[in-house]
Design a protein around this motif. Structure first.
Motif, short mmCIF file in Angstrom:
data_model
loop_
_atom_site.label_atom_id
_atom_site.label_comp_id
_atom_site.label_asym_id
_atom_site.label_seq_id
_atom_site.Cartn_x
_atom_site.Cartn_y
_atom_site.Cartn_z
N LEU A 196 0.95 -1.18 -0.05
CA LEU A 196 0.18 0.02 0.00
C LEU A 196 0.92 1.29 -0.06
O LEU A 196 0.54 2.38 -0.75
N TRP A 197 1.97 1.12 0.84
CA TRP A 197 2.76 2.47 0.85
C TRP A 197 3.50 2.71 -0.47
O TRP A 197 3.62 3.43 -0.99
N GLN A 198 4.05 1.58 -1.12
CA GLN A 198 4.96 1.43 -2.40
C GLN A 198 4.09 1.74 -3.48
O GLN A 198 4.62 2.37 -4.47
N ILE A 199 2.81 1.62 -3.57
CA ILE A 199 2.23 1.80 -5.10
C ILE A 199 1.44 3.29 -5.11
O ILE A 199 0.59 3.42 -5.85
N ALA A 200 1.79 3.96 -4.06
CA ALA A 200 1.13 5.21 -4.03
C ALA A 200 1.03 6.07 -5.48
O ALA A 200 0.22 6.55 -5.86
N TYR A 201 2.05 5.69 -6.22
CA TYR A 201 2.04 6.45 -7.61
C TYR A 201 2.24 5.20 -8.73
O TYR A 201 2.63 5.74 -9.85
N SER A 202 1.85 4.10 -8.36
CA SER A 202 2.12 3.04 -9.24
C SER A 202 0.89 2.97 -10.21
O SER A 202 -0.12 3.60 -9.94
N GLU A 203 1.09 2.69 -11.64
CA GLU A 203 -0.01 2.47 -12.53
C GLU A 203 -0.80 1.22 -12.12
O GLU A 203 0.14 0.33 -11.66
N LEU A 204 -1.94 1.01 -11.97
CA LEU A 204 -2.73 -0.10 -11.87
C LEU A 204 -3.30 -0.62 -13.09
O LEU A 204 -4.00 -0.04 -13.99
N TYR A 205 -3.22 -1.90 -13.05
CA TYR A 205 -3.67 -2.96 -14.36
C TYR A 205 -4.51 -4.00 -13.88
O TYR A 205 -3.84 -4.86 -13.01
N PHE A 206 -5.65 -3.94 -14.32
CA PHE A 206 -6.46 -5.27 -14.13
C PHE A 206 -6.87 -6.21 -15.26
O PHE A 206 -7.15 -5.62 -16.40
N THR A 207 -7.01 -7.26 -15.13
CA THR A 207 -7.31 -8.18 -16.19
C THR A 207 -8.17 -9.29 -15.64
O THR A 207 -8.18 -9.85 -14.45
N ASP A 208 -9.09 -9.66 -16.38
CA ASP A 208 -10.11 -10.92 -16.09
C ASP A 208 -9.35 -12.13 -16.23
O ASP A 208 -9.85 -13.19 -15.52
N GLU A 209 -8.39 -12.13 -16.67
CA GLU A 209 -7.48 -13.65 -16.98
C GLU A 209 -7.50 -14.04 -15.51
O GLU A 209 -6.82 -13.35 -14.74
N LEU A 210 -7.78 -15.35 -15.21
CA LEU A 210 -7.20 -16.00 -14.18
C LEU A 210 -5.72 -16.21 -14.14
O LEU A 210 -5.18 -16.54 -15.29
N TRP A 211 -5.07 -16.30 -13.03
CA TRP A 211 -3.56 -16.35 -13.05
C TRP A 211 -2.96 -17.60 -13.90
O TRP A 211 -2.20 -17.43 -14.42
N PRO A 212 -3.60 -18.99 -13.74
CA PRO A 212 -3.18 -19.85 -14.41
C PRO A 212 -3.23 -19.62 -16.11
O PRO A 212 -2.38 -20.42 -16.64
N ASP A 213 -3.89 -18.71 -16.55
CA ASP A 213 -4.14 -18.44 -17.81
C ASP A 213 -3.27 -17.14 -18.36
O ASP A 213 -3.13 -17.01 -19.62
N PHE A 214 -2.88 -16.53 -17.26
CA PHE A 214 -1.96 -15.45 -17.64
C PHE A 214 -0.61 -15.97 -18.13
O PHE A 214 0.40 -16.66 -17.61
N ASN A 215 -0.37 -15.45 -19.54
CA ASN A 215 0.97 -16.11 -20.16
C ASN A 215 1.69 -14.78 -20.62
O ASN A 215 1.65 -13.78 -19.98
#
Length: 248
Positions: free
Chosen positions: A201-220
């Motif tokens: 939470l502290w470290q991502i103060a200015y990180s870009e956020l990227y969300f995907t519907d892919e389930l982790w085992p399908d993430f390639n």
């Protein structure tokens, strides 16, 4: 055209953090035990580490096991710990071969002894590696991390090792688990959920956020490169105006 070919090699994110969500749902969709989902998740980890190396990302942090995960059914926790030992033991030689360094953040004191031993061997064996650094967030939560940092700062103030007026963002950074690691440029979350789940939470103060519907085992690999391309399409202002950023 592959997303890898679309990546601007000049603007590679230095650090990518990943919330690996969806192992259980992946297994459930296939009428399998959740453990099978976690096994497939390990394969996805292997793919993404290789992809990070190819894309020349310097750091990748994987949210492997949160402090809240200790509240899962005992049988699942035991299976996860067993899988972790097997995965670490199996992958360590290849990690060294591929010049991958491994680090761990989190309350590792809560891990079973055999898990800690396997991790320690991996950490020591990969320490000389100079390629991508993979940080495993194990028994980790941001609230735990910040609470521990506050305790340690208070102790040092009481012992007069530091003065209360010395406390600033830089000093707080130095008390966090990630003190030797740059803050993430981008946080990726798989599985379709739109939340941070007590992660960095502290470290991502200015990180870009990227969300995907892919389930982790399908993430390639292509999924990973797509996230980088998306990141590079964004303007990072850090509180400044677009005009100020353009003139820098």
């Amino acid at each position: 055209m592959s997303y890898l070919d679309q990546i601007d090699k000049i603007r590679i994110p230095q650090h990518i953090a990943v919330i690996m969500d969806g192992n259980g749902r992946w297994a459930k969709q296939r009428n399998l035990d959740r453990t099978f989902g976690h096994k497939e998740g390990v394969s996805a980890v292997r793919r993404i580490i290789e992809a990070a190396s190819i894309a020349q990302v310097s750091y990748i942090t994987l949210y492997t096991f949160s402090t809240e995960n200790w509240n899962r059914p005992e049988e699942e926790v035991k299976a996860l710990m067993s899988l972790m030992i097997q995965a670490v033991a199996k992958e360590t030689p290849d990690l060294v071969k591929n010049n991958v360094r491994v680090k761990v953040i989190g309350d590792v004191s809560r891990l079973p002894e055999d898990t800690k031993e396997a991790l320690q061997y991996c950490l020591e064996t990969t320490a000389p590696c100079t390629g991508v650094t993979v940080i495993l967030a194990l028994s980790y939560s941001s609230k735990w991390e910040i609470t521990e940092a506050i305790k340690n700062i208070a102790k040092d103030v009481n012992s007069k090792a530091i003065n209360i007026d010395d406390i600033n963002e830089t000093l707080i950074d130095s008390y966090l688990e990630t003190k030797e690691i740059p803050n993430p440029d981008i946080l990726v979350r798989t599985g379709g959920e739109l939340r941070i789940s007590n992660f960095l939470l502290w470290q991502i103060a200015y990180s870009e956020l990227y969300f995907t519907d892919e389930l982790w085992p399908d993430f390639n690999e292509e999924s990973f490169y797509k996230a980088i391309v998306d990141f590079q399409s964004r303007e990072r202002r850090f509180g400044k105006t677009s005009e100020q950023v353009s003139n820098e």
